[in-house]
Design a protein around this motif. Structure first.
Motif, PDB file in Angstrom:
ATOM      1  N   VAL A 208      50.336   9.943  45.124  1.00  0.00           N
ATOM      2  CA  VAL A 208      51.512  10.808  44.987  1.00  0.00           C
ATOM      3  C   VAL A 208      51.561  11.813  46.136  1.00  0.00           C
ATOM      4  O   VAL A 208      52.602  12.025  46.757  1.00  0.00           O
ATOM      5  CB  VAL A 208      51.483  11.541  43.631  1.00  0.00           C
ATOM      6  N   ALA A 209      50.414  12.443  46.442  1.00  0.00           N
ATOM      7  CA  ALA A 209      50.360  13.420  47.524  1.00  0.00           C
ATOM      8  C   ALA A 209      50.709  12.768  48.860  1.00  0.00           C
ATOM      9  O   ALA A 209      51.410  13.358  49.684  1.00  0.00           O
ATOM     10  CB  ALA A 209      48.974  14.054  47.586  1.00  0.00           C
ATOM     11  N   GLN A 210      50.226  11.550  49.064  1.00  0.00           N
ATOM     12  CA  GLN A 210      50.538  10.841  50.302  1.00  0.00           C
ATOM     13  C   GLN A 210      52.022  10.501  50.383  1.00  0.00           C
ATOM     14  O   GLN A 210      52.635  10.588  51.458  1.00  0.00           O
ATOM     15  CB  GLN A 210      49.690   9.577  50.396  1.00  0.00           C
ATOM     16  N   SER A 211      52.628  10.148  49.251  1.00  0.00           N
ATOM     17  CA  SER A 211      54.062   9.821  49.245  1.00  0.00           C
ATOM     18  C   SER A 211      54.915  11.051  49.521  1.00  0.00           C
ATOM     19  O   SER A 211      56.041  10.940  50.002  1.00  0.00           O
ATOM     20  CB  SER A 211      54.458   9.202  47.901  1.00  0.00           C
ATOM     21  N   LEU A 212      54.371  12.245  49.210  1.00  0.00           N
ATOM     22  CA  LEU A 212      55.088  13.492  49.476  1.00  0.00           C
ATOM     23  C   LEU A 212      54.803  14.017  50.878  1.00  0.00           C
ATOM     24  O   LEU A 212      55.242  15.118  51.231  1.00  0.00           O
ATOM     25  CB  LEU A 212      54.697  14.555  48.438  1.00  0.00           C
ATOM     26  N   SER A 213      54.031  13.245  51.665  1.00  0.00           N
ATOM     27  CA  SER A 213      53.671  13.613  53.043  1.00  0.00           C
ATOM     28  C   SER A 213      52.926  14.933  53.104  1.00  0.00           C
ATOM     29  O   SER A 213      53.108  15.741  54.026  1.00  0.00           O
ATOM     30  CB  SER A 213      54.940  13.681  53.926  1.00  0.00           C
ATOM     31  N   LEU A 214      52.062  15.167  52.118  1.00  0.00           N
ATOM     32  CA  LEU A 214      51.273  16.388  52.095  1.00  0.00           C
ATOM     33  C   LEU A 214      50.020  16.219  52.958  1.00  0.00           C
ATOM     34  O   LEU A 214      49.420  15.144  52.969  1.00  0.00           O
ATOM     35  CB  LEU A 214      50.858  16.730  50.654  1.00  0.00           C
ATOM     36  N   PRO A 215      49.611  17.258  53.666  1.00  0.00           N
ATOM     37  CA  PRO A 215      48.366  17.171  54.436  1.00  0.00           C
ATOM     38  C   PRO A 215      47.171  17.111  53.489  1.00  0.00           C
ATOM     39  O   PRO A 215      47.098  17.880  52.522  1.00  0.00           O
ATOM     40  CB  PRO A 215      48.366  18.473  55.252  1.00  0.00           C
TER      41      PRO A 215
ATOM     42  N   TYR B  44      36.610  16.274  46.256  1.00  0.00           N
ATOM     43  CA  TYR B  44      37.908  16.934  46.224  1.00  0.00           C
ATOM     44  C   TYR B  44      38.757  16.528  47.432  1.00  0.00           C
ATOM     45  O   TYR B  44      38.239  16.228  48.503  1.00  0.00           O
ATOM     46  CB  TYR B  44      37.746  18.464  46.229  1.00  0.00           C
ATOM     47  N   TRP B  45      40.062  16.555  47.241  1.00  0.00           N
ATOM     48  CA  TRP B  45      41.018  16.426  48.340  1.00  0.00           C
ATOM     49  C   TRP B  45      41.782  17.743  48.407  1.00  0.00           C
ATOM     50  O   TRP B  45      42.509  18.090  47.469  1.00  0.00           O
ATOM     51  CB  TRP B  45      41.989  15.269  48.113  1.00  0.00           C
ATOM     52  N   ARG B  46      41.575  18.490  49.480  1.00  0.00           N
ATOM     53  CA  ARG B  46      42.253  19.772  49.621  1.00  0.00           C
ATOM     54  C   ARG B  46      43.592  19.586  50.316  1.00  0.00           C
ATOM     55  O   ARG B  46      43.728  18.757  51.217  1.00  0.00           O
ATOM     56  CB  ARG B  46      41.382  20.748  50.424  1.00  0.00           C
ATOM     57  N   ILE B  47      44.593  20.374  49.888  1.00  0.00           N
ATOM     58  CA  ILE B  47      45.928  20.352  50.489  1.00  0.00           C
ATOM     59  C   ILE B  47      46.113  21.695  51.192  1.00  0.00           C
ATOM     60  O   ILE B  47      46.463  22.691  50.561  1.00  0.00           O
ATOM     61  CB  ILE B  47      47.021  20.123  49.426  1.00  0.00           C
ATOM     62  N   PRO B  48      45.829  21.764  52.499  1.00  0.00           N
ATOM     63  CA  PRO B  48      45.869  23.043  53.216  1.00  0.00           C
ATOM     64  C   PRO B  48      47.234  23.716  53.148  1.00  0.00           C
ATOM     65  O   PRO B  48      48.273  23.058  53.051  1.00  0.00           O
ATOM     66  CB  PRO B  48      45.519  22.641  54.664  1.00  0.00           C
ATOM     67  N   GLY B  49      47.183  25.057  53.209  1.00  0.00           N
ATOM     68  CA  GLY B  49      48.422  25.827  53.256  1.00  0.00           C
ATOM     69  C   GLY B  49      49.038  26.129  51.912  1.00  0.00           C
ATOM     70  O   GLY B  49      50.159  26.628  51.844  1.00  0.00           O
TER      71      GLY B  49
ATOM     72  N   VAL C 174      53.676  22.605  45.370  1.00  0.00           N
ATOM     73  CA  VAL C 174      54.284  21.590  46.234  1.00  0.00           C
ATOM     74  C   VAL C 174      55.547  20.981  45.648  1.00  0.00           C
ATOM     75  O   VAL C 174      56.282  20.275  46.335  1.00  0.00           O
ATOM     76  CB  VAL C 174      53.278  20.454  46.539  1.00  0.00           C
ATOM     77  N   SER C 175      55.825  21.252  44.364  1.00  0.00           N
ATOM     78  CA  SER C 175      56.980  20.601  43.749  1.00  0.00           C
ATOM     79  C   SER C 175      57.441  21.388  42.530  1.00  0.00           C
ATOM     80  O   SER C 175      56.644  22.046  41.856  1.00  0.00           O
ATOM     81  CB  SER C 175      56.623  19.165  43.331  1.00  0.00           C
ATOM     82  N   SER C 176      58.745  21.302  42.248  1.00  0.00           N
ATOM     83  CA  SER C 176      59.303  21.960  41.058  1.00  0.00           C
ATOM     84  C   SER C 176      60.282  21.019  40.357  1.00  0.00           C
ATOM     85  O   SER C 176      61.387  21.400  40.003  1.00  0.00           O
ATOM     86  CB  SER C 176      59.996  23.266  41.445  1.00  0.00           C
ATOM     87  N   MET C 177      59.857  19.764  40.200  1.00  0.00           N
ATOM     88  CA  MET C 177      60.704  18.785  39.515  1.00  0.00           C
ATOM     89  C   MET C 177      60.852  19.136  38.040  1.00  0.00           C
ATOM     90  O   MET C 177      60.059  19.900  37.480  1.00  0.00           O
ATOM     91  CB  MET C 177      60.078  17.387  39.609  1.00  0.00           C
TER      92      MET C 177
END
Length: 405
Positions: free
Chosen positions: A48-55, A62-67, A102-105
């Motif tokens: 899902v994170a990759q599909s949202l083009s998140l770093p 763990y997979w950290r999402i910087p920023g 990262v999202s507010s769906m």
């Protein structure tokens, strides 16, 4: 081959078991909705994170999402979950798309995206409009019963101790950082009772009056007590990490868990009700606590609201006090950081309130602090903005003082 017949007694037992597992009021539609929600909760958050083009940056399991304030995804008990260390928040795959930075769906949109299936008719929201019987990891069947008095006692004692550490000889380097890197004066540091926590402490949340069976970390860094100007209550505490390695890993800012949740901090500087300008002062909305304190220092005749992050949206229920302030203000200037997240979030503010006006940091800098350190006059920047937008009746007293002598 004929189908095997089952005895009547066994059939009755199966029927009773079925009634216990799937009560008749749920119906087949509700069972399908529940299964769809469960499939959504089991989704692969990494994909899902990759599909949202998140770093993404891998750190052990763990997979950290910087920023995004220490936002991380990882597997727990075979299920992908997320947590945001700076906000002490966590959740499942559905909450990642509805409640994370990262999202507010909507709930429906999140379930459809995670499952790749059309929303089940009758809805995963439940039967007759009720909420789903499958809560996310962040939901609780009951609101926690916090001991507000105990939390206030512990938090105030922590803030006082940290202020003493900052003002002691051992806090000299941190005071120098506040002056040189944040532009704050000694008087401002004392006025806002800023502090310094020299090392990380671990405390049981229950010992602080929080109805949660967990341990919290009080990280090392600059401590910012957030006092409500109207009531004088301590509403929250933010710690700004100074260690670059920890800040990069967990996020620069940490919000101490509070029984008040995370209210939007309002620094009200307007005079009392006897002043003819009371209630008419402009409001400036910023992201960071230290940016807000700097603006209060440079321009003591405005009101300031602190979001904590660009994606934070004011909720009329949980941010009732802030809604009163922004509705009362004659003009609200929104000064989010000059980055992608700030630019993305600006649209919501302009749609929510017609009297909101975007106010980019001067000189193209990231935030007011960077602009101040580069030599920009923040007070003049605000005066120019107020004059440009035709803000009336302000600042009468300030202009009079400026012309004396």
């Amino acid at each position: 081959m004929k189908a095997k017949r089952i005895g009547r007694a066994r059939a009755e037992r199966l029927w009773l078991l079925g009634r216990r597992v799937f009560p008749p009021f749920l119906g087949a539609e509700m069972m399908n909705a529940s299964a769809q929600i469960e499939r959504a909760r089991q989704a692969d958050l990494l994909s899902v994170a990759q599909s949202l083009s998140l770093p993404l940056k891998r750190e052990g399991r763990y997979w950290r999402i910087p920023g995004h304030g220490g936002l991380m995804i990882y597997r727990k008990n075979g299920v992908w979950v997320w947590c945001q260390m700076s906000e002490d928040r966590s959740g499942d795959a559905i909450a990642f798309l509805t409640s994370s930075p990262v999202s507010s769906m909507s709930f429906k949109e999140a379930v459809e995206m995670l499952t790749g299936e059309q929303w089940v008719s009758g809805g995963a929201t439940g039967f007759k409009g009720k909420k789903s019987p499958v809560p996310s990891l962040t939901q609780s069947p009951e609101l926690p019963r916090h001991d507000v008095a105990l939390w206030t006692e512990k938090a105030l004692a922590f803030c006082r101790w940290c202020h003493e550490q900052l003002m002691s000889p051992s806090g000299a380097k941190v005071r120098a950082w506040l002056k040189e890197k944040r532009g704050l004066h000694d008087l401002t540091i004392r006025k806002f009772a800023l502090g310094w926590n020299p090392k990380t402490f671990y405390r049981k949340k229950a010992h602080w009056g929080l109805d949660v069976d967990a341990t919290m970390a009080l990280p090392s860094g600059v401590v910012v007590p957030k006092l409500d100007d109207t009531t004088g209550r301590l509403m929250g505490v933010t710690i700004r990490r100074l260690d670059d390695t920890e800040a990069k890993k967990w996020g620069k800012y940490f919000s101490l868990p509070s029984p008040y949740g995370r209210p939007i901090w309002v620094i009200g500087q307007e005079p009392d009700d006897n002043d003819p300008r009371a209630g008419d002062w402009p409001l400036v909305v910023v992201e960071g606590e230290l940016d807000a304190i700097l603006l209060a220092q440079e321009c003591p005749d405005i009101n300031i609201a602190v979001l904590g992050s660009a994606g934070r949206k004011a909720n009329p229920k949980s941010h009732h006090d802030f809604w009163q302030v922004i509705d009362r203000a004659q003009t609200a200037f929104v000064c989010l950081d000059n980055d992608e997240a700030g630019q993305k979030a600006m649209g919501w503010w302009l749609e929510q309130w017609k009297h909101t006006i975007p106010l980019p940091p001067p000189g193209g800098y990231k935030d007011p602090t960077e602009a101040k350190l580069a030599g920009h006059d923040l007070r003049q920047w605000l005066l120019d903005a107020f004059d440009r937008e035709g803000v009336k009746g302000w600042p009468l007293f300030s202009l009079a003082v400026d012309t004396i002598g």
